[in-house]
Design an enzyme around this catalytic site. Structure first.
Site, PDB file in Angstrom:
ATOM      1  N   HIS A  64       0.825  -1.208   0.000  1.00 41.68           N
ATOM      2  CA  HIS A  64       0.000   0.000   0.000  1.00 41.68           C
ATOM      3  C   HIS A  64       0.859   1.257   0.000  1.00 41.68           C
ATOM      4  CE1 HIS A  64      -3.271  -2.688   0.846  1.00 41.68           C
ATOM      5  NE2 HIS A  64      -2.723  -3.064   1.982  1.00 41.68           N
ATOM      6  N   HIS A  94       5.076   6.716   6.719  1.00 44.86           N
ATOM      7  CA  HIS A  94       4.856   6.213   5.360  1.00 44.86           C
ATOM      8  C   HIS A  94       4.435   7.379   4.458  1.00 44.86           C
ATOM      9  CE1 HIS A  94       0.856   6.045   7.276  1.00 44.86           C
ATOM     10  NE2 HIS A  94       0.475   6.505   6.111  1.00 44.86           N
ATOM     11  N   HIS A  96       2.242   8.942   0.831  1.00 48.42           N
ATOM     12  CA  HIS A  96       1.162   8.871  -0.161  1.00 48.42           C
ATOM     13  C   HIS A  96       1.598   9.736  -1.340  1.00 48.42           C
ATOM     14  CE1 HIS A  96      -1.685   7.000   2.689  1.00 48.42           C
ATOM     15  NE2 HIS A  96      -1.006   7.710   3.581  1.00 48.42           N
ATOM     16  N   HIS A 119       3.202  10.675   6.424  1.00 40.89           N
ATOM     17  CA  HIS A 119       2.456  10.492   7.669  1.00 40.89           C
ATOM     18  C   HIS A 119       3.328   9.810   8.703  1.00 40.89           C
ATOM     19  CE1 HIS A 119      -1.600  10.489   5.325  1.00 40.89           C
ATOM     20  NE2 HIS A 119      -1.198  11.711   5.631  1.00 40.89           N
ATOM     21  N   THR A 209      -6.795   6.816   6.772  1.00 40.61           N
ATOM     22  CA  THR A 209      -7.165   7.071   5.375  1.00 40.61           C
ATOM     23  C   THR A 209      -7.208   5.785   4.555  1.00 40.61           C
ATOM     24  OG1 THR A 209      -4.886   7.465   4.670  1.00 40.61           O
ATOM     25  CG2 THR A 209      -6.128   9.378   5.473  1.00 40.61           C
ATOM     26  N   THR A 210      -7.079   4.665   5.216  1.00 37.84           N
ATOM     27  CA  THR A 210      -7.212   3.356   4.559  1.00 37.84           C
ATOM     28  C   THR A 210      -8.143   2.505   5.414  1.00 37.84           C
ATOM     29  OG1 THR A 210      -5.463   2.269   5.828  1.00 37.84           O
ATOM     30  CG2 THR A 210      -4.789   3.442   3.831  1.00 37.84           C
TER      31      THR A 210
HETATM   32  C1  SG4 Z   1      -0.865   2.977   5.137  1.00 39.33           C
HETATM   33  O1  SG4 Z   1      -1.522   2.063   4.275  1.00 39.33           O
HETATM   34  C2  SG4 Z   1       0.018   2.173   6.112  1.00 39.33           C
HETATM   35  O2  SG4 Z   1       0.618   1.131   5.392  1.00 39.33           O
HETATM   36  C3  SG4 Z   1      -0.770   1.572   7.253  1.00 39.33           C
HETATM   37  O3  SG4 Z   1       0.140   1.058   8.224  1.00 39.33           O
HETATM   38  C4  SG4 Z   1      -1.634   2.628   7.906  1.00 39.33           C
HETATM   39  O4  SG4 Z   1      -2.405   2.030   8.945  1.00 39.33           O
HETATM   40  C5  SG4 Z   1      -2.565   3.191   6.870  1.00 39.33           C
HETATM   41  O5  SG4 Z   1      -1.824   3.785   5.825  1.00 39.33           O
HETATM   42  C6  SG4 Z   1      -3.468   4.276   7.457  1.00 39.33           C
HETATM   43  O6  SG4 Z   1      -2.686   5.260   8.078  1.00 39.33           O
HETATM   44  O7  SG4 Z   1      -1.888   7.459   8.523  1.00 39.33           O
HETATM   45  N1  SG4 Z   1      -2.770   7.021   6.223  1.00 39.33           N
HETATM   46  S1  SG4 Z   1      -2.903   6.770   7.777  1.00 39.33           S
HETATM   47  O8  SG4 Z   1      -4.268   7.099   8.166  1.00 39.33           O
HETATM   48  O9  SG4 Z   1      -1.167   2.946  10.581  1.00 39.33           O
HETATM   49  C7  SG4 Z   1      -2.087   2.253  10.232  1.00 39.33           C
HETATM   50  C8  SG4 Z   1       0.150  -0.265   8.456  1.00 39.33           C
HETATM   51  O10 SG4 Z   1      -0.614  -1.028   7.892  1.00 39.33           O
HETATM   52  C9  SG4 Z   1      -2.991   1.601  11.199  1.00 39.33           C
HETATM   53  C10 SG4 Z   1       1.162  -0.729   9.412  1.00 39.33           C
HETATM   54 ZN    ZN Z   2      -1.040   7.668   5.562  1.00 37.64          ZN
END
Ligand code: SG4
Ligand code: ZN
Length: 267
Positions: A64, A94, A96, A119, A209-210
């Site tokens: 992702h 991570h 986007h 983020h 956001t996911t």
């Molecule tokens: C990304 O897909 C990360 O890979 C996820 O981390 C993360 O979920 C998800 O985004 C949502 O995070 O800051 N964009 S966000 O709202 O951190 C979480 C993992 O899957 C729970 C570890």
């Molecule tokens: Zn994110």
């Protein structure tokens, strides 16, 4: 490989709610932050601790995004103050991005989409772990940095270690340890603390956001963007997602603000 969600076609954002009810909630992220609608306020200082400890990082392609986490053997990275109650512990960061430099950020400012968004995800210390924090409305805090493509196309050397490692995590599930210890303080606050950059932010209550789109996130979006070159941003588009396709974009479209109010902290 099992695809639970993606960013286009039958796994795209329009279909997330088929498997995750919360994704149609009223307090979802991202949103379009309209500056004429925000409330300026003076929040307490946002405090970071351990930001200046160089850390060993691991970079992983989870299908992702490209995600960095640090071993928890050295001093942890904490955040408190600002809009937050209590102490939040750093978990991972991570990115986007979009198919081109004119899109890619998740939150927008005055309808403006930035080329990329970083983020850094934190969980509330008292819940002990990400997994437990995620079930509480004040469980998570995410700090967001927007990136613009530098007009003169100068590379941002602070991000070289990450960018140069991306080809090594091209396949989903691959993971490497970064060759150099990373200093988040330099990465995120290049002017060097103390500085106003990290006190000038928008904040609102929203969601992951996911999927599962849990409405447990205090968002803190720094107003002033960081810079990368076009080529540095483009390197992210080459990592693969599920089914071996290039992960050309991984941002969710904006969601309704509903009854929420975005605050702007005046530094
Ligand atoms: C990304 O897909 C990360 O890979 C996820 O981390 C993360 O979920 C998800 O985004 C949502 O995070 O800051 N964009 S966000 O709202 O951190 C979480 C993992 O899957 C729970 C570890
Ligand atoms: Zn994110």
């Amino acid at each position: 490989e099992h695809v639970n969600f993606g960013y286009s076609g039958s796994h795209g954002p329009d279909h997330w709610a088929e498997n995750y009810d919360t994704c149609v909630g009223k307090h979802q992220s991202p949103i379009n932050i309209q500056e004429h609608d925000v409330r300026d306020i003076n929040l307490p200082l946002l405090i970071f601790s351990g930001l200046d400890t160089p850390r060993k990082f691991f970079l992983i392609n989870n299908g992702h995004t490209a995600l960095l986490y640090s071993s928890k053997d050295n001093k942890q990275f904490y955040m408190s103050g600002g809009p937050l109650n209590g102490i939040y512990v750093f978990e991972q960061l991570h990115f986007h991005w979009g198919e081109n430099d004119r899109e890619g950020s998740e939150d927008l400012i005055n309808n403006h989409s930035f080329a990329m968004e970083l983020h850094a995800v934190f969980y509330k210390d008292k819940y002990g772990s990400m997994n437990d924090a995620i079930h509480n409305p004040d469980g998570l805090a995410v700090i967001a940095f927007f990136f613009e493509a530098e007009v003169n196309d100068r590379a941002n050397p602070l991000f070289d270690t990450i960018v140069e490692a991306l080809p090594k995590i091209e396949k989903v599930g691959t993971e490497i340890q970064l060759s150099e210890n990373m200093h988040l303080g330099h990465l995120l606050n290049p002017a060097g603390p103390p500085s106003d950059r990290m006190q000038n932010y928008f904040t609102y209550n929203g969601s992951l956001t996911t999927p599962p789109c849990s409405e447990v996130v205090t968002w803190i979006d720094f107003k002033y963007p960081l810079y990368l070159s076009h080529l540095q941003i483009a390197a992210f588009r080459n990592i693969r997602g599920f089914e071996g396709h290039k992960l050309t974009h991984n941002f969710r479209p904006v969601q309704p603000l509903s009854d929420r109010r975005v605050l702007h902290n005046l530094p």
